[in-house]
Each structure stands twice: as C-alpha cells, then as structure tokens.
Scaffold this motif. Sequence first.
Motif, short mmCIF file in Angstrom:
data_model
loop_
_atom_site.label_atom_id
_atom_site.label_comp_id
_atom_site.label_asym_id
_atom_site.label_seq_id
_atom_site.Cartn_x
_atom_site.Cartn_y
_atom_site.Cartn_z
N ALA A 19 0.83 -1.20 0.00
CA ALA A 19 0.00 0.00 0.00
C ALA A 19 0.87 1.25 0.00
O ALA A 19 0.58 2.22 -0.72
N THR A 20 1.97 1.21 0.80
CA THR A 20 2.85 2.37 0.86
C THR A 20 3.46 2.66 -0.51
O THR A 20 3.46 3.80 -0.99
N VAL A 21 4.00 1.59 -1.14
CA VAL A 21 4.63 1.78 -2.45
C VAL A 21 3.60 2.36 -3.43
O VAL A 21 3.88 3.33 -4.16
N TRP A 22 2.39 1.80 -3.41
CA TRP A 22 1.35 2.26 -4.34
C TRP A 22 0.99 3.74 -4.12
O TRP A 22 0.91 4.54 -5.05
N LEU A 23 0.79 4.08 -2.83
CA LEU A 23 0.41 5.46 -2.52
C LEU A 23 1.52 6.43 -2.92
O LEU A 23 1.25 7.52 -3.43
N VAL A 24 2.79 6.03 -2.68
CA VAL A 24 3.88 6.94 -3.00
C VAL A 24 4.05 7.06 -4.52
O VAL A 24 4.11 8.16 -5.07
N VAL A 25 4.07 5.90 -5.22
CA VAL A 25 4.37 5.94 -6.65
C VAL A 25 3.21 6.49 -7.47
O VAL A 25 3.41 7.20 -8.46
N PHE A 26 1.96 6.21 -7.07
CA PHE A 26 0.84 6.61 -7.92
C PHE A 26 -0.03 7.73 -7.35
O PHE A 26 -1.02 8.10 -7.95
N LEU A 27 0.36 8.26 -6.17
CA LEU A 27 -0.39 9.40 -5.65
C LEU A 27 0.54 10.56 -5.31
O LEU A 27 0.39 11.66 -5.84
N ALA B 69 -7.88 -5.90 -3.61
CA ALA B 69 -8.43 -6.71 -2.52
C ALA B 69 -7.29 -7.25 -1.65
O ALA B 69 -7.36 -7.20 -0.42
N VAL B 70 -6.20 -7.72 -2.29
CA VAL B 70 -5.09 -8.29 -1.53
C VAL B 70 -4.33 -7.19 -0.76
O VAL B 70 -4.18 -7.25 0.47
N PHE B 71 -3.90 -6.14 -1.47
CA PHE B 71 -3.09 -5.09 -0.82
C PHE B 71 -3.93 -4.25 0.14
O PHE B 71 -3.44 -3.82 1.18
N LEU B 154 -10.39 2.03 -1.11
CA LEU B 154 -11.78 1.64 -0.84
C LEU B 154 -11.84 0.32 -0.06
O LEU B 154 -12.52 0.22 0.96
N VAL B 155 -11.08 -0.69 -0.53
CA VAL B 155 -11.09 -2.00 0.14
C VAL B 155 -10.58 -1.85 1.57
O VAL B 155 -11.18 -2.38 2.51
N SER B 156 -9.50 -1.07 1.76
CA SER B 156 -8.95 -0.96 3.11
C SER B 156 -9.96 -0.28 4.03
O SER B 156 -10.09 -0.66 5.19
N MET B 157 -10.73 0.69 3.48
CA MET B 157 -11.75 1.36 4.29
C MET B 157 -12.82 0.35 4.74
O MET B 157 -13.18 0.30 5.93
N ILE B 158 -13.30 -0.46 3.80
CA ILE B 158 -14.37 -1.41 4.12
C ILE B 158 -13.88 -2.46 5.11
O ILE B 158 -14.55 -2.78 6.09
N PRO B 195 -16.48 -11.58 3.96
CA PRO B 195 -17.54 -10.88 3.23
C PRO B 195 -17.16 -9.44 2.88
O PRO B 195 -17.45 -8.96 1.78
N ALA B 196 -16.47 -8.75 3.82
CA ALA B 196 -16.06 -7.37 3.57
C ALA B 196 -15.04 -7.32 2.43
O ALA B 196 -15.10 -6.44 1.56
N ILE B 197 -14.11 -8.29 2.40
CA ILE B 197 -13.11 -8.32 1.32
C ILE B 197 -13.80 -8.54 -0.03
O ILE B 197 -13.51 -7.87 -1.02
N LEU B 198 -14.75 -9.50 -0.05
CA LEU B 198 -15.48 -9.79 -1.29
C LEU B 198 -16.28 -8.58 -1.76
O LEU B 198 -16.26 -8.23 -2.96
N ALA B 199 -16.97 -7.93 -0.81
CA ALA B 199 -17.73 -6.73 -1.17
C ALA B 199 -16.80 -5.66 -1.73
O ALA B 199 -17.11 -5.02 -2.74
N GLY B 200 -15.65 -5.48 -1.09
CA GLY B 200 -14.67 -4.53 -1.58
C GLY B 200 -14.21 -4.87 -2.99
O GLY B 200 -14.11 -4.00 -3.86
N PHE B 201 -13.96 -6.17 -3.22
CA PHE B 201 -13.55 -6.62 -4.55
C PHE B 201 -14.61 -6.26 -5.60
O PHE B 201 -14.30 -5.73 -6.66
#
Lengths: 287, 270
Positions: A19-27, B69-71, B154-158, B195-201
Amino acid sequence: MHGSAFRHKLLTVLLLAPATVWLVVFLVLPFVAIVVFSVGERAPEGGYQAAFTMAQYANLPARATAFWNTLILAPVGAFACLLVAYPVAYYLALRAPERWRLILLALIVIPFWTSLLMRTYAWMYILGGRGIPALLSYIGIEDLRLINTPGAVLLGIVYGYLPLMILPIYVSLERLDRRLLEASADLGAKPLSTFVGVTLRLSLPGVMTGLSLVMILLLGEYLIPSLLGGGKVFFIGNALVDLFLQSRNWPFGSAIAVTLVFVSVVVLIIANRVSTRFSGARQVDLI
Amino acid sequence: MRAFIVAVFAFLYLPIALVVLFSLNAGRHASELTGFSTQWYGKALANPFLVEALKNSLFIATTSALLAAVFGTAAALGLARVNIRTRTIFDALLGAAIVVPGVVIGISTLVALVQLFAVVNPFVASIWPGSTPPRLALGYGSIVAAHGLFSMALVSMIVRTRLGSLDRNLVEASSDLYATPLTTFHSIVLPQIMPAILAGFLLAFTFSFDDFIIAFFVAGAQTTLPIYVFASIRRGITPEINAIATIVLCASVLMVVFAQLLLRKTKPSH
C-alpha cells in the motif's frame, strides 16, 4: 521476547509495504510531478521544458470561462442536489416503515455505483432532438431545445450526484436522538421550530459532508458538461482534457490541476469547520 | 411528502428504464416505437471493436480489483498494528486517494509515467544485449495501477470497518487455547472479514469497469468499454449504444446488489 517483538514489527511492515509503495508511486510522486510541471515552461513542440516561473499561474485568466462555469455550477448544482436530497433522507430516516427502509436505501445506493457515463447518456438520449422534443412536436410544441444548455447540465448534475448527497444526510438523521424531538414538542415548540432548531441543526454535519463531497467531485467533472452541455458549457475538467490530450500544453494544464486541488482542499476545510462547530462525529457510508 | 419521494425514485430510475426499453425497440429512434426486437444486441456483439474494448475492460477490472483486494486487506490488517501517528498519515493518504477528482488522478499519473518512461526506456535500451529492447508504455499496466489506487483505498476502508467490529473474545480464546497466530488468523479473523473483502472486490471491479476519465488519460493506445462508448456517442447516438448501456447497467446493478448483500451479513447489529 526480543525476537517476537522484531517479528511483530517485520509483519506490520510487510503488510503495509504494498500500500505504501502504491500510494507513493501513484499518488504522492504524480502530485509532486504536476507541481513541478506547473512552474515550468511549454516546450516549442508541446510538452515540458524545465524552468522556475509563475507564468502558468499568471495565465490562469485565459481559461476564466471554464473556471467561472465550474465555480458557479458546482455550488449551484450541489445546493440543488441538497434541496432534492434532504426530504428523501428525512423520509428514509424518520418516516419510512421499518421493513421498507433498507430496500429503499439500497435503491438509492445502486445508481451511485452504476456507470455515470451510461446514466448521463440516458439523459442525452431523452433530452436530445429525437427524444422529448420529438415527442412534444406531436402535440404541437415545435423547436424546443433542451440539450446543450446550462439547464441540461444542472439536471445531469442533480441526477448523477443525488445518491451521494442523500447518504451522509441519512446517516446523520438516523443517529438523531428522537427523544430530543419529543422534548422540543413537549416544551411547546411548533413543528417548524423543532425542525429548524433540532432536526436541521443536528443533521448539519451530514449536510456539510454531502455538500463538500458533491462539490469536490463536480469541480473535476468532465462527462456531464461534455455530454449534456455540448461545446457550450465548459468546465475545468473540459479545459484539462483539452490542454493535456489535444493542445498539449502540459505546464499550463498542470497549473490548472494544482489550482483545482487547492480549491478542493479549501472547500473541505470550510465544510469541516462548519460541521465541527455544530457537532462532533462525522462518518459517511458510501456502500 | 409521499408524492415527492415517489417522484424522486421515478427520476432516478425512469431514464435507465427508457434506455433499456429503447434497446429492445425495432426502430432506430425514440419517436419510432415499431415493435420488440433484440437486433441491436446482435449488432453490438458482432462489432469487433466493441468486443475488444469489452475484453480489455474485463481484464483491467479483474486485475485491479484483485490487487486492490489483496493489498487493501493487508493494509487494513497492518494499520490495526501501528501507532496513531503512522495511522494518521495513512488515513490522510488513503482519504486523498478516494477524494481527489479522477481528472487530477488521470493527469498526474500521465505526467509522472511519461517522465518515468523518458528516463527508463533509453537506459534499458543502452544496457539491453539484444536488438529490440523492451519499451515501457502507457496501456494495461498504467490503467490497472491508477484504478488500483482508488480501489485499494476503498477496500482498506471497508475491511477496517469490519475489523473494528470483530469479536475480540474469539481471538483471545483462540490464542489462550494455544493456537498459533497464523491459525487464529486463518480460522477466526479471515472468515469474519471475508464478506467485507469480497464486497470490496466487487465494488472495486464495478468502479474500474465503469471509470471513464482516469482511463481516458492513461490508456495510451488501449481502448476500454467506457472510452469506446464515449467515442461512439461523440460520433452520433445509435440504438447499438442503448444495447451496450443496458448490458453494462445490468452487470453493475448485479455486482452492487451482491456487494450490498455481503455487507449486510458483515454488520452484526443489522
């Protein structure tokens, strides 16, 4: 013990690394890039030439029409959304029968997650020459022009962003302590003064969240003005597409984009100030 | 009040209903209601450019939603383990990824990637042993990355919302009974947040599949379905577009309804 603390830390770092890499590189880096571009110069063949100048910012009035259209229609559109959204949120939170509430709420959320392009296209089809005007000509009303007007853009805005306005207001109204309404009535307040003094006041954080979210998204809107406004109602988003993809003046476009972010931040700060003056908790459920 | 509410729901759904209705109309225009026909669907699906754009969109939406979803889940789990200062920084960045207008995300990603490619490509070419060095360019990768930014936030928020209401007693009971942290995660935490991960996906997929403006800037030579539809609307409205719009609308409605059902299940109090 020492080893387990280290493992704990290592796992945390590993979990946050992608997440850190993504936020830094693409935001973060892209934002730094447009700030750097905005103080640069346009190369003769288009594109960027390194420099340090405020010339791009001084040139902003060249796109004054786009700024005016956006800075007028974004707040007007957001308030028009509010006028339609408030009664709906009020009904859903305080009046709707229990077993209907979740279904009605889902019916509000669904359009928000379906393609804005397709939904705006629906209006293009309805307002266009072969839609309502063609049907009206059957009953003798000729030559009515609906599409490519500021009114059509406003309609598209209300249509597109209504769900985003309803949801935060609904959340703040649903949390409202109903005993306050009864207390206000018991103490002899008229329904109107109960509404203004209790309901409206306590739902203000939701109203401000809705207004600021809709306004920020409208500041960067491109689809609605370009499909329903034709070439006539130009937004900042349209100016940006023109500068980056057609006339290729990236430094000037970057200056406009940085200004857009700046205006969005100002809108957010104002909204935050207003809502924290009235109550603490603010949360939006977009899903 | 009732009448007003009914009018608002009609306002939200009638335009969509009209598009669906006219996609099944044999005539070319709204003023020619000449009977039922599915010919426009056939014509749309026989168009090779459209099918290509549809395949691209499906590929991009699936890839970006999977990565998100993974990250995003990893980030949500990680953020539950850090101090408040680190969390505030991440909150600000994830919030910005959601709130910054798409047009700005598109532009800044375009500017940054073009600069990056201008440095990397000559360098790779200078050290490449063969005669045709690989060249980085805008395309699938840049769209997936730009969509993934929003989706991951979005996924991390959910998932974080779900983690917040997790039954801690179960987690403690599990470790009291000598389960390893991995076993606890696998058999207690993961089933509860799934379920939250799937919804996020699903929401991430829908977002990517529907997005026009970000892809418009970073697509390079690729075409996604929204880009194709936008370009064909510009060339003039045809009944084919009604058919595509109906397919896309139905697909997103199904996705969102499914996501909503999953999220209902995750909220224990409802």
